[in-house]
Design a protein around this motif. Structure first.
Motif, PDB file in Angstrom:
ATOM      1  N   ASP A 126       0.831  -1.207   0.000  1.00  0.00           N
ATOM      2  CA  ASP A 126       0.000   0.000   0.000  1.00  0.00           C
ATOM      3  C   ASP A 126       0.866   1.259   0.000  1.00  0.00           C
ATOM      4  OD1 ASP A 126      -2.422  -1.270  -0.100  1.00  0.00           O
ATOM      5  OD2 ASP A 126      -2.883  -1.025   2.030  1.00  0.00           O
ATOM      6  N   VAL A 127       1.914   1.267   0.799  1.00  0.00           N
ATOM      7  CA  VAL A 127       2.776   2.442   0.896  1.00  0.00           C
ATOM      8  C   VAL A 127       3.805   2.470  -0.231  1.00  0.00           C
ATOM      9  CG1 VAL A 127       4.504   3.640   2.305  1.00  0.00           C
ATOM     10  CG2 VAL A 127       2.493   2.611   3.393  1.00  0.00           C
ATOM     11  N   ASN A 128       4.530   1.373  -0.397  1.00  0.00           N
ATOM     12  CA  ASN A 128       5.701   1.367  -1.272  1.00  0.00           C
ATOM     13  C   ASN A 128       5.366   1.365  -2.754  1.00  0.00           C
ATOM     14  OD1 ASN A 128       6.893   1.090   1.207  1.00  0.00           O
ATOM     15  ND2 ASN A 128       7.979  -0.802   0.741  1.00  0.00           N
ATOM     16  N   VAL A 129       4.215   0.801  -3.115  1.00  0.00           N
ATOM     17  CA  VAL A 129       3.864   0.699  -4.538  1.00  0.00           C
ATOM     18  C   VAL A 129       2.586   1.470  -4.861  1.00  0.00           C
ATOM     19  CG1 VAL A 129       3.411  -0.868  -6.461  1.00  0.00           C
ATOM     20  CG2 VAL A 129       4.934  -1.580  -4.620  1.00  0.00           C
ATOM     21  N   THR A 130       1.491   1.116  -4.195  1.00  0.00           N
ATOM     22  CA  THR A 130       0.208   1.750  -4.510  1.00  0.00           C
ATOM     23  C   THR A 130       0.239   3.242  -4.236  1.00  0.00           C
ATOM     24  OG1 THR A 130      -0.863  -0.331  -3.870  1.00  0.00           O
ATOM     25  CG2 THR A 130      -2.278   1.592  -4.159  1.00  0.00           C
ATOM     26  N   GLY A 131       0.786   3.634  -3.084  1.00  0.00           N
ATOM     27  CA  GLY A 131       0.858   5.052  -2.756  1.00  0.00           C
ATOM     28  C   GLY A 131       1.744   5.814  -3.714  1.00  0.00           C
ATOM     29  N   LEU A 132       2.874   5.219  -4.063  1.00  0.00           N
ATOM     30  CA  LEU A 132       3.794   5.834  -5.023  1.00  0.00           C
ATOM     31  C   LEU A 132       3.094   6.067  -6.359  1.00  0.00           C
ATOM     32  CD1 LEU A 132       7.440   4.712  -5.750  1.00  0.00           C
ATOM     33  CD2 LEU A 132       5.775   4.753  -7.603  1.00  0.00           C
ATOM     34  N   PHE A 133       2.397   5.052  -6.839  1.00  0.00           N
ATOM     35  CA  PHE A 133       1.719   5.156  -8.131  1.00  0.00           C
ATOM     36  C   PHE A 133       0.633   6.219  -8.103  1.00  0.00           C
ATOM     37  CE2 PHE A 133      -1.782   4.053 -10.966  1.00  0.00           C
ATOM     38  CZ  PHE A 133      -1.138   3.983 -12.180  1.00  0.00           C
ATOM     39  N   GLY A 170      14.633 -11.848   5.068  1.00  0.00           N
ATOM     40  CA  GLY A 170      13.390 -11.821   5.827  1.00  0.00           C
ATOM     41  C   GLY A 170      12.432 -10.717   5.434  1.00  0.00           C
ATOM     42  N   ALA A 171      12.830  -9.835   4.509  1.00  0.00           N
ATOM     43  CA  ALA A 171      11.976  -8.705   4.100  1.00  0.00           C
ATOM     44  C   ALA A 171      11.310  -9.018   2.769  1.00  0.00           C
ATOM     45  CB  ALA A 171      12.800  -7.431   4.016  1.00  0.00           C
ATOM     46  N   TYR A 172      10.503 -10.055   2.743  1.00  0.00           N
ATOM     47  CA  TYR A 172       9.971 -10.566   1.480  1.00  0.00           C
ATOM     48  C   TYR A 172       9.056  -9.569   0.777  1.00  0.00           C
ATOM     49  CZ  TYR A 172      11.902 -14.837   3.366  1.00  0.00           C
ATOM     50  OH  TYR A 172      12.760 -15.761   3.892  1.00  0.00           O
ATOM     51  N   SER A 173       8.117  -8.992   1.497  1.00  0.00           N
ATOM     52  CA  SER A 173       7.199  -8.051   0.856  1.00  0.00           C
ATOM     53  C   SER A 173       7.916  -6.766   0.475  1.00  0.00           C
ATOM     54  CB  SER A 173       6.007  -7.749   1.767  1.00  0.00           C
ATOM     55  OG  SER A 173       6.434  -7.301   3.046  1.00  0.00           O
ATOM     56  N   TYR A 174       8.882  -6.353   1.267  1.00  0.00           N
ATOM     57  CA  TYR A 174       9.660  -5.152   0.939  1.00  0.00           C
ATOM     58  C   TYR A 174      10.441  -5.364  -0.355  1.00  0.00           C
ATOM     59  CZ  TYR A 174      13.263  -1.526   1.282  1.00  0.00           C
ATOM     60  OH  TYR A 174      14.105  -0.465   1.021  1.00  0.00           O
ATOM     61  N   SER A 175      11.149  -6.481  -0.454  1.00  0.00           N
ATOM     62  CA  SER A 175      11.940  -6.758  -1.648  1.00  0.00           C
ATOM     63  C   SER A 175      11.057  -6.827  -2.891  1.00  0.00           C
ATOM     64  CB  SER A 175      12.705  -8.072  -1.481  1.00  0.00           C
ATOM     65  OG  SER A 175      13.633  -7.971  -0.419  1.00  0.00           O
ATOM     66  N   ALA A 176       9.910  -7.501  -2.765  1.00  0.00           N
ATOM     67  CA  ALA A 176       8.989  -7.596  -3.900  1.00  0.00           C
ATOM     68  C   ALA A 176       8.441  -6.219  -4.271  1.00  0.00           C
ATOM     69  CB  ALA A 176       7.849  -8.553  -3.563  1.00  0.00           C
ATOM     70  N   SER A 177       8.151  -5.401  -3.263  1.00  0.00           N
ATOM     71  CA  SER A 177       7.617  -4.072  -3.537  1.00  0.00           C
ATOM     72  C   SER A 177       8.637  -3.214  -4.283  1.00  0.00           C
ATOM     73  CB  SER A 177       7.193  -3.376  -2.234  1.00  0.00           C
ATOM     74  OG  SER A 177       8.304  -2.904  -1.490  1.00  0.00           O
ATOM     75  N   LYS A 178       9.901  -3.346  -3.935  1.00  0.00           N
ATOM     76  CA  LYS A 178      10.921  -2.535  -4.590  1.00  0.00           C
ATOM     77  C   LYS A 178      11.185  -3.015  -6.021  1.00  0.00           C
ATOM     78  CE  LYS A 178      11.446   0.365  -1.297  1.00  0.00           C
ATOM     79  NZ  LYS A 178      11.008   1.766  -1.460  1.00  0.00           N
ATOM     80  N   ALA A 179      11.051  -4.305  -6.269  1.00  0.00           N
ATOM     81  CA  ALA A 179      11.125  -4.788  -7.646  1.00  0.00           C
ATOM     82  C   ALA A 179       9.984  -4.201  -8.467  1.00  0.00           C
ATOM     83  CB  ALA A 179      11.070  -6.314  -7.672  1.00  0.00           C
ATOM     84  N   ALA A 180       8.804  -4.097  -7.863  1.00  0.00           N
ATOM     85  CA  ALA A 180       7.665  -3.475  -8.543  1.00  0.00           C
ATOM     86  C   ALA A 180       7.935  -2.002  -8.822  1.00  0.00           C
ATOM     87  CB  ALA A 180       6.409  -3.634  -7.692  1.00  0.00           C
ATOM     88  N   VAL A 181       8.558  -1.309  -7.876  1.00  0.00           N
ATOM     89  CA  VAL A 181       8.898   0.103  -8.077  1.00  0.00           C
ATOM     90  C   VAL A 181       9.837   0.264  -9.273  1.00  0.00           C
ATOM     91  CG1 VAL A 181      10.178   2.047  -7.087  1.00  0.00           C
ATOM     92  CG2 VAL A 181       8.492   0.826  -5.703  1.00  0.00           C
ATOM     93  N   HIS A 182      10.832  -0.608  -9.376  1.00  0.00           N
ATOM     94  CA  HIS A 182      11.765  -0.533 -10.506  1.00  0.00           C
ATOM     95  C   HIS A 182      11.024  -0.689 -11.832  1.00  0.00           C
ATOM     96  CE1 HIS A 182      15.347  -2.018  -7.802  1.00  0.00           C
ATOM     97  NE2 HIS A 182      14.771  -0.919  -7.355  1.00  0.00           N
ATOM     98  N   HIS A 183      10.127  -1.664 -11.880  1.00  0.00           N
ATOM     99  CA  HIS A 183       9.433  -1.923 -13.147  1.00  0.00           C
ATOM    100  C   HIS A 183       8.455  -0.791 -13.475  1.00  0.00           C
ATOM    101  CE1 HIS A 183       8.643  -4.483 -16.490  1.00  0.00           C
ATOM    102  NE2 HIS A 183       7.358  -4.646 -16.199  1.00  0.00           N
ATOM    103  N   LEU A 184       7.747  -0.285 -12.458  1.00  0.00           N
ATOM    104  CA  LEU A 184       6.853   0.849 -12.679  1.00  0.00           C
ATOM    105  C   LEU A 184       7.615   2.062 -13.199  1.00  0.00           C
ATOM    106  CD1 LEU A 184       4.263   1.154  -9.745  1.00  0.00           C
ATOM    107  CD2 LEU A 184       3.783   1.170 -12.207  1.00  0.00           C
TER     108      LEU A 184
END
Length: 276
Positions: A126-133, A170-184
């Protein structure tokens, strides 16, 4: 205007840095203000960003009294749709234009794979990807209005080395969110180049911040972490500042769709030499 200021200065520009009260966000805000920009910083905690704004402005006056830059603080929560709309409205009340948007706000969660909780995915994304978008989407009219052929509007998205290399820790959702940020970042760079807006990202490695305080909050801890970085140290504020002023000044006006790895070489570290 001097040669270097012409390439890397941001005098007269207006910028918004989300999560600008601490860590990398503060480093970005400081660089932009030192470069001459009017900088808005926001956080869910008004006291934090107000303190940061006062400190940066005081340092500007003490060290560079002729600087045109300044920092102003706002409450801002990009983790909800209502928060995004409220933040955008608050910025519009203060300035009719926006030249630079730095989507820095981010949160993380760490836990072993077997017990990683379901709710830690929604909140982080919600914060790292959706909010950014959605903040970018909401402020597109202002960015389009500021963009010019020779001087585009600029968007910088904060990714992470954990989004570009298979590092979980251990930061699975964080790592995935940052990969999404790169692609976005790459998608938006492609779609909005014609609107004279550049989209680039940072993929930082370890820097001293609240998020990494568990590992870097003392010089001894930071030095220990730095030993695991190919270049032998953690990142410094100047590393962020230089990259920010490059992308936001004239020097970066022909760069879009890139995610700059500010990680000391971690992203190209593939293990020991195969044949010794």
């Amino acid at each position: 205007m001097g040669y270097l200021e012409g390439l890397f200065g941001v005098s007269g520009k207006t910028a918004l840095v989300t999560g600008g009260g601490t860590g990398i966000g503060r480093m970005v805000a400081t660089a932009l203000a030192e470069g001459g920009a009017r900088v808005f910083i926001c956080s869910r905690k008004l006291d934090v960003v107000e303190k940061t704004a006062n400190e940066i402005n005081t340092n500007l006056m003490a060290n560079n009294p002729k600087a045109a830059g300044s920092v102003e603080a706002f409450v801002g929560d990009v983790g909800t749709e209502e928060g995004v709309v409220a933040l955008a409205d608050a910025i519009r009340e203060q300035s009719p234009n926006l030249d630079i948007l730095v989507n820095n706000a981010g949160i993380t969660w760490g836990e072993p794979l077997g017990s990683f909780p379901h709710f830690a995915w929604k909140r982080i994304l919600d914060v790292n990807v959706t909010g950014l978008f959605h903040l970018t989407q909401t402020l597109l009219p202002e960015l389009k209005e500021s963009g010019r052929l020779e001087d585009p509007a600029r968007v910088i998205n904060l990714g992470s080395v954990m989004g570009s290399t298979p590092i979980g820790d251990g930061a699975y959702s964080y790592s995935a969110s940052k990969a999404a940020v790169h692609h976005l970042t790459r998608i938006l760079a492609k779609e909005l180049a014609k609107e004279h807006i550049t989209f680039n990202g940072f993929a930082p490695g370890p820097f001293q911040s609240n998020m990494t305080a568990f590992a870097t909050d003392t010089d001894e801890k930071a030095a220990f972490v730095g030993k695991g970085v190919p270049l032998g140290r953690i990142g410094h504020p100047d590393d962020i500042a230089a990259a920010t002023l490059f992308l936001c000044g004239k020097g970066g006006s022909y760069v879009t769709g890139e995610v700059i790895p500010l990680d000391g070489g971690i992203h190209v570290a593939t293990g020991s030499n195969l044949f010794g």
